[in-house]
Each structure stands twice: as C-alpha cells, then as structure tokens.
Write a protein that holds these residues in place. Structure first.
Motif, PDB file in Angstrom:
ATOM      1  N   MET A   1       0.832  -1.208   0.000  1.00 43.08           N
ATOM      2  CA  MET A   1       0.000   0.000   0.000  1.00 43.08           C
ATOM      3  C   MET A   1       0.868   1.260   0.000  1.00 43.08           C
ATOM      4  O   MET A   1       0.454   2.304  -0.463  1.00 43.08           O
ATOM      5  CB  MET A   1      -0.905   0.034   1.247  1.00 43.08           C
ATOM      6  CG  MET A   1      -1.913  -1.100   1.279  1.00 43.08           C
ATOM      7  SD  MET A   1      -3.020  -1.100  -0.141  1.00 43.08           S
ATOM      8  CE  MET A   1      -4.379  -0.130   0.471  1.00 43.08           C
ATOM      9  N   LEU A   2       2.060   1.123   0.551  1.00 43.23           N
ATOM     10  CA  LEU A   2       2.930   2.290   0.703  1.00 43.23           C
ATOM     11  C   LEU A   2       3.164   3.011  -0.626  1.00 43.23           C
ATOM     12  O   LEU A   2       3.193   4.233  -0.682  1.00 43.23           O
ATOM     13  CB  LEU A   2       4.268   1.839   1.297  1.00 43.23           C
ATOM     14  CG  LEU A   2       5.261   2.942   1.661  1.00 43.23           C
ATOM     15  CD1 LEU A   2       4.675   3.867   2.714  1.00 43.23           C
ATOM     16  CD2 LEU A   2       6.553   2.331   2.165  1.00 43.23           C
ATOM     17  N   THR A   3       3.324   2.258  -1.706  1.00 41.70           N
ATOM     18  CA  THR A   3       3.600   2.899  -2.992  1.00 41.70           C
ATOM     19  C   THR A   3       2.404   2.826  -3.925  1.00 41.70           C
ATOM     20  O   THR A   3       2.546   2.764  -5.139  1.00 41.70           O
ATOM     21  CB  THR A   3       4.810   2.242  -3.671  1.00 41.70           C
ATOM     22  OG1 THR A   3       4.553   0.843  -3.799  1.00 41.70           O
ATOM     23  CG2 THR A   3       6.086   2.469  -2.881  1.00 41.70           C
ATOM     24  N   GLN A   4       1.228   2.819  -3.352  1.00 38.62           N
ATOM     25  CA  GLN A   4       0.018   2.722  -4.175  1.00 38.62           C
ATOM     26  C   GLN A   4      -0.942   3.844  -3.785  1.00 38.62           C
ATOM     27  O   GLN A   4      -1.239   4.019  -2.605  1.00 38.62           O
ATOM     28  CB  GLN A   4      -0.634   1.372  -3.902  1.00 38.62           C
ATOM     29  CG  GLN A   4      -1.401   0.847  -5.080  1.00 38.62           C
ATOM     30  CD  GLN A   4      -1.820  -0.592  -4.841  1.00 38.62           C
ATOM     31  OE1 GLN A   4      -2.111  -0.993  -3.703  1.00 38.62           O
ATOM     32  NE2 GLN A   4      -1.868  -1.371  -5.890  1.00 38.62           N
ATOM     33  N   LYS A   5      -1.421   4.581  -4.796  1.00 38.97           N
ATOM     34  CA  LYS A   5      -2.346   5.667  -4.475  1.00 38.97           C
ATOM     35  C   LYS A   5      -3.716   5.095  -4.082  1.00 38.97           C
ATOM     36  O   LYS A   5      -4.060   3.997  -4.502  1.00 38.97           O
ATOM     37  CB  LYS A   5      -2.477   6.617  -5.660  1.00 38.97           C
ATOM     38  CG  LYS A   5      -2.943   5.979  -6.956  1.00 38.97           C
ATOM     39  CD  LYS A   5      -2.979   7.016  -8.070  1.00 38.97           C
ATOM     40  CE  LYS A   5      -3.315   6.399  -9.408  1.00 38.97           C
ATOM     41  NZ  LYS A   5      -2.216   5.593  -9.972  1.00 38.97           N
ATOM     42  N   PRO A   6      -4.483   5.825  -3.279  1.00 35.72           N
ATOM     43  CA  PRO A   6      -5.812   5.327  -2.908  1.00 35.72           C
ATOM     44  C   PRO A   6      -6.707   5.164  -4.142  1.00 35.72           C
ATOM     45  O   PRO A   6      -6.587   5.920  -5.107  1.00 35.72           O
ATOM     46  CB  PRO A   6      -6.360   6.433  -1.994  1.00 35.72           C
ATOM     47  CG  PRO A   6      -5.180   7.201  -1.538  1.00 35.72           C
ATOM     48  CD  PRO A   6      -4.165   7.110  -2.634  1.00 35.72           C
ATOM     49  N   LYS A   7      -7.567   4.187  -4.080  1.00 39.35           N
ATOM     50  CA  LYS A   7      -8.504   3.923  -5.181  1.00 39.35           C
ATOM     51  C   LYS A   7      -9.291   5.191  -5.540  1.00 39.35           C
ATOM     52  O   LYS A   7      -9.765   5.891  -4.641  1.00 39.35           O
ATOM     53  CB  LYS A   7      -9.479   2.833  -4.716  1.00 39.35           C
ATOM     54  CG  LYS A   7     -10.304   2.242  -5.827  1.00 39.35           C
ATOM     55  CD  LYS A   7     -11.133   1.078  -5.308  1.00 39.35           C
ATOM     56  CE  LYS A   7     -12.095   0.617  -6.393  1.00 39.35           C
ATOM     57  NZ  LYS A   7     -13.005  -0.428  -5.889  1.00 39.35           N
ATOM     58  N   GLY A   8      -9.408   5.440  -6.822  1.00 37.85           N
ATOM     59  CA  GLY A   8     -10.198   6.586  -7.252  1.00 37.85           C
ATOM     60  C   GLY A   8      -9.446   7.902  -7.236  1.00 37.85           C
ATOM     61  O   GLY A   8     -10.047   8.966  -7.360  1.00 37.85           O
ATOM     62  N   THR A   9      -8.126   7.836  -7.064  1.00 37.99           N
ATOM     63  CA  THR A   9      -7.328   9.063  -7.152  1.00 37.99           C
ATOM     64  C   THR A   9      -6.349   8.929  -8.318  1.00 37.99           C
ATOM     65  O   THR A   9      -6.189   7.847  -8.871  1.00 37.99           O
ATOM     66  CB  THR A   9      -6.531   9.341  -5.862  1.00 37.99           C
ATOM     67  OG1 THR A   9      -5.582   8.288  -5.667  1.00 37.99           O
ATOM     68  CG2 THR A   9      -7.439   9.433  -4.657  1.00 37.99           C
ATOM     69  N   ASN A  10      -5.718  10.020  -8.654  1.00 35.62           N
ATOM     70  CA  ASN A  10      -4.848  10.013  -9.817  1.00 35.62           C
ATOM     71  C   ASN A  10      -3.616  10.875  -9.572  1.00 35.62           C
ATOM     72  O   ASN A  10      -3.701  11.893  -8.900  1.00 35.62           O
ATOM     73  CB  ASN A  10      -5.628  10.555 -11.024  1.00 35.62           C
ATOM     74  CG  ASN A  10      -5.125   9.968 -12.311  1.00 35.62           C
ATOM     75  OD1 ASN A  10      -4.211   9.135 -12.325  1.00 35.62           O
ATOM     76  ND2 ASN A  10      -5.708  10.396 -13.414  1.00 35.62           N
ATOM     77  N   ASP A  11      -2.490  10.443 -10.113  1.00 33.25           N
ATOM     78  CA  ASP A  11      -1.305  11.300 -10.133  1.00 33.25           C
ATOM     79  C   ASP A  11      -1.199  11.901 -11.528  1.00 33.25           C
ATOM     80  O   ASP A  11      -1.433  11.218 -12.515  1.00 33.25           O
ATOM     81  CB  ASP A  11      -0.040  10.475  -9.861  1.00 33.25           C
ATOM     82  CG  ASP A  11      -0.068   9.841  -8.475  1.00 33.25           C
ATOM     83  OD1 ASP A  11      -0.365  10.557  -7.506  1.00 33.25           O
ATOM     84  OD2 ASP A  11       0.214   8.628  -8.378  1.00 33.25           O
ATOM     85  N   LEU A  12      -0.873  13.148 -11.579  1.00 30.72           N
ATOM     86  CA  LEU A  12      -0.749  13.822 -12.871  1.00 30.72           C
ATOM     87  C   LEU A  12       0.707  14.141 -13.158  1.00 30.72           C
ATOM     88  O   LEU A  12       1.348  14.865 -12.396  1.00 30.72           O
ATOM     89  CB  LEU A  12      -1.512  15.146 -12.843  1.00 30.72           C
ATOM     90  CG  LEU A  12      -2.979  15.127 -13.205  1.00 30.72           C
ATOM     91  CD1 LEU A  12      -3.526  16.536 -13.119  1.00 30.72           C
ATOM     92  CD2 LEU A  12      -3.189  14.550 -14.595  1.00 30.72           C
ATOM     93  N   PHE A  13       1.207  13.595 -14.243  1.00 27.45           N
ATOM     94  CA  PHE A  13       2.583  13.866 -14.651  1.00 27.45           C
ATOM     95  C   PHE A  13       2.584  14.715 -15.918  1.00 27.45           C
ATOM     96  O   PHE A  13       1.591  14.768 -16.631  1.00 27.45           O
ATOM     97  CB  PHE A  13       3.291  12.543 -14.973  1.00 27.45           C
ATOM     98  CG  PHE A  13       3.658  11.732 -13.765  1.00 27.45           C
ATOM     99  CD1 PHE A  13       4.855  11.960 -13.106  1.00 27.45           C
ATOM    100  CD2 PHE A  13       2.817  10.736 -13.297  1.00 27.45           C
ATOM    101  CE1 PHE A  13       5.196  11.215 -11.994  1.00 27.45           C
ATOM    102  CE2 PHE A  13       3.156   9.985 -12.186  1.00 27.45           C
ATOM    103  CZ  PHE A  13       4.348  10.223 -11.532  1.00 27.45           C
TER     104      PHE A  13
END
Ligand SMILES: [Zn+2]
Ligand SMILES: [Zn+2]
Length: 423
Positions: A1-13
């Motif tokens: 879980m440490l390197t996983q974003k919460p469900k339903g969220t997004n990282d923008l690059f």
C-alpha cells in the motif's frame, strides 16, 4: 500500500499536466471576460453544510461523502461539490449586503466516494461559477453562454446543451403529488432505489438510469409540464436570450439534476462519444439555497464543469498535447565554466527564458544529448576556450546553425526576442 495511491485518485505527470494547466488558464480567461472573480474556500466544511446545502435525500449526501470526526469530535466532510461552500462563505462574510450580483469562480478538487470509472474519480476536479443576487433570465442565459464559450475556447465545438426548467417550490408542490400518485400505481415495476425514493423525493425517479424506471417515467408528469405561470414566463425569457445569442439546445424534460436545491433553469453539457458518462458539466438555478444556508432570500445560479471529463472529451479528438520545451540549454564544461555560468543562467532566466543546464559535470557530447532529449531550442557552450576569448557558441538545435556571441550580445539578443514576444 505504501507505494500505491488510494482507489479513485490520480497522479498527474507531464505532459498530461500541461493540458490541465492550459484548460485552467483558458477557464480563468473566460471568467475574466464575463467579470467573474476567483473565490477560494476550504477543502473541508462542517458536514451539516452539505446536508443542508446539497440535500439529505441526494445520492451525494446519502452515500458518497467523505465524512469523519476531527480530534475534537466535530463532523467534518471533504467538499463533494463547490456551490454550498461558496454560499456559506458569501453568507458568513455578509457579502450579500454589497451591491450585487456577486460573481465568483472556483477551480479545485472535490471528493465523492463513488464507483471509479473513466472520467469519474473519488478525487475529481471542477471548474465552476456562481452568480448570486439576480433572478433575471438574462443571467441564466449568460451563465450558459459562458460555459459554451469556454468549451469553444478549448476546442470542444460539438458540446450539446440540454435545457430544462424544474420549477419553483410552488409549482413543485402539485407536481410532487401528481408524481407520487403516478408512480404509486406502477410501484411494482420501479427499481428498489426508486421504491424507496417514492415518498421522499419522487422527482429523482425521472432521471433514474434503470431501464424499467425510464420506461415508466416516459409518461409521467414532469416539472416542465407543471410549471406555474411565473416559472413558465422565466423559462420563455431564458430561451429568448439563448436564441438571441444563437445558442442551440435540446429541451430535456427529464433533466432534474442530482441536487435538491435546483429551481427553474437546469442544464447539462453532453458529449455523446465518451460513453455512459456523457455529461461533462452542468448547472442550474438555486433560488432557495442562500436562505437555506442562513442568508437572506436571494436567488443564485451557477455551473460546475468536470475537468477529468472535459479532458476525456478533448482527447477523443486528439491525443496530442502541447508540450513546452526549454528555450536554452547551457553546456558547462569544467569548474570555472560552472562558476561563470551559474549567475549568467540566472540572468537569462530573468528574461523569462526556460534555461536548463547540466549539474553533473558530464562531457560536452553527453550535455548536447541531454539538450536534444529535452528538445531544447538552442544550446550555449561555455568551456575553457570560450572563457578565455569571451566569445560563446550559441547553436540552434533545430537548424544546427551556430553563431559566436559575447556575453552582452547574448543577453541583448534574448532581451530583444522576449520584447517581441511580449509586444
Ligand atoms: Zn413555479
Ligand atoms: Zn429507478
């Protein structure tokens, strides 16, 4: 879980994030033209605000809110939409006492515990406006026109406008009775959700996505068919102004929107090709809301556009994203060059140039390779030779042409170019 974003969220690059920047920039630009100014409210509010301001029988309040107790035991909720907070702020600061109408816009994340799917996230982003203090039909038409101008500005020319009037509490009283009577007779065919809604919020059955419910709703009384004379007149006027601006629309009597507080004008923006989630934004009038939230009896209207869905709709047209590139890559060869180049780079950046450089003491070949990888427009070479002669090589990385310049000539050249850019 440490390197996983919460469900339903997004990282923008990057480069995706450039598209977001561009869309927000254009939204601000359109808001400026229409005289709307930015308001920034907290990401979280007292839960009660949304219960009152969104409506206790809505899906949002019943199922989708991120609600928690803070350390002092207060019930706090991450904002699921923007309007309630804007009005809370307006009422709290007594802005209603100023000569109106007040025109605000906002950009930011909203939170709903919803089933994630394409263009629908648990942290999603909205571009919204609210205009408080006017019931004029011209205002309704202008708010709609403004959203369409924004879509046009970003290249979405095929957005369909769905329009309806959901009436006022006066005309809805009789509608409510008629709806309950109508659906009561056909109760067995309704989905479980609608059976439960029947007595609390029968209006919502009209926009249930269940097939059986939709079929029954076809012949049900609608807000539009039950408008009181005042609401009917208002709707006619809104349409008149839209016609004057040559705005095309489709009347959709089943458009009731998810929120309880809407009165009169309701609208939605639809792009058919992006699937089930074809609505990319919408809004409406909420004449009872300011009073509901503890302010005076003032009318209001606004819209919220989904940023994720807008981007989905844009990408359906073209996957290409405009990616900015460095204006200059400064190649620094040796310690002396670094000491000379460090303040020079800063001076160039003050001219509003994007200047990249090498931090690791790589070879010239490796630095030029890095410049090409970044698609820098030009490279400036500073080595021992150049420091001795005071002449530096500036190479155009697109054409391969190069010139020799002194430090002064270099600064002048870019200052002149920037001057032209700004003119
Ligand atoms: Zn009415
Ligand atoms: Zn249903």
């Amino acid at each position: 879980m440490l390197t996983q974003k919460p469900k339903g969220t997004n990282d923008l690059f990057p480069p995706e994030v450039f598209l977001w920047e561009e869309i927000e920039r254009k939204f601000r630009e359109v808001c400026r033209r229409f005289g709307y100014q930015e308001i920034r409210t907290p990401i979280f509010e007292h839960t009660e605000l949304f219960e009152r301001g969104v409506g206790e029988t809505t899906d949002i309040v019943e199922k989708e809110m991120y609600t928690f107790l803070d350390k002092a035991g207060r019930s706090i909720t991450l904002r699921p939409e923007g309007t309630a907070a804007v009005i809370r702020a307006y009422v709290e600061a007594k802005k209603y006492a100023d000569p109106g109408p007040a025109k605000y816009f906002y950009i930011g994340p909203m939170f709903r515990y919803d089933k994630p799917q394409a263009g629908r996230l648990r942290q999603f982003h909205q571009l919204g406006v609210e205009i408080l203090g006017s019931d004029e039909p011209m205002v309704d038409a202008e708010v709609i026109l403004m959203a369409l101008e924004f879509y046009r500005e970003i290249g979405l020319n095929d957005v369909e406008l769905r329009l309806n009037s959901v009436g006022c509490p006066e005309c809805r009283k009789s509608l409510r009775e008629k709806l309950i009577e109508y659906f009561e007779e056909r109760k067995d065919e309704l989905c479980d959700l609608c059976k439960a809604r029947l007595n609390r919020n029968p209006l919502r059955i009209l926009d249930c996505k269940n097939e059986s419910c939709q079929k029954i709703a076809q012949n049900a009384p609608t807000p539009l068919s039950e408008l009181c004379p005042d609401c009917r007149e208002h709707f006619t006027e809104v349409r008149k102004y839209l016609d004057l601006a040559q705005v095309k629309y489709v009347i959709d009597p089943f458009l009731v929107r998810g929120l309880d507080y809407y009165t009169k004008t309701a609208f939605e923006f639809v792009v058919p090709e992006i699937g089930a989630q074809s609505s990319i934004g919408g809004g409406g009038r909420y004449n009872g809301l300011i009073r509901e939230i503890g302010g005076p009896d003032q009318p209001g209207i606004g819209f919220a556009l989904g940023e994720e869905r807008t981007i989905l709709a844009l990408k359906r047209k073209s996957e290409e994203i405009f990616v900015p590139v460095p204006d200059l890559f400064v190649c620094l060869l040796g310690e002396e060059a670094r000491e000379y180049g460090f303040p020079l780079i800063n001076e160039l950046r003050r001219l509003n140039l994007w200047v990249e450089t090498d931090y690791q003491g790589k070879s010239l070949k490796a630095q030029l390779k890095a410049a090409n990888r970044l698609k820098a427009k030009a490279a400036l070479i500073i080595g021992e030779e150049e420091l001795k002669s005071g002449r530096f090589i500036l190479r155009d990385l697109e054409t391969g042409e190069q010139v020799e310049l002194s430090r002064d000539e270099l600064i002048k050249k870019y200052a002149k170019e920037r001057g032209k850019d700004n003119a």
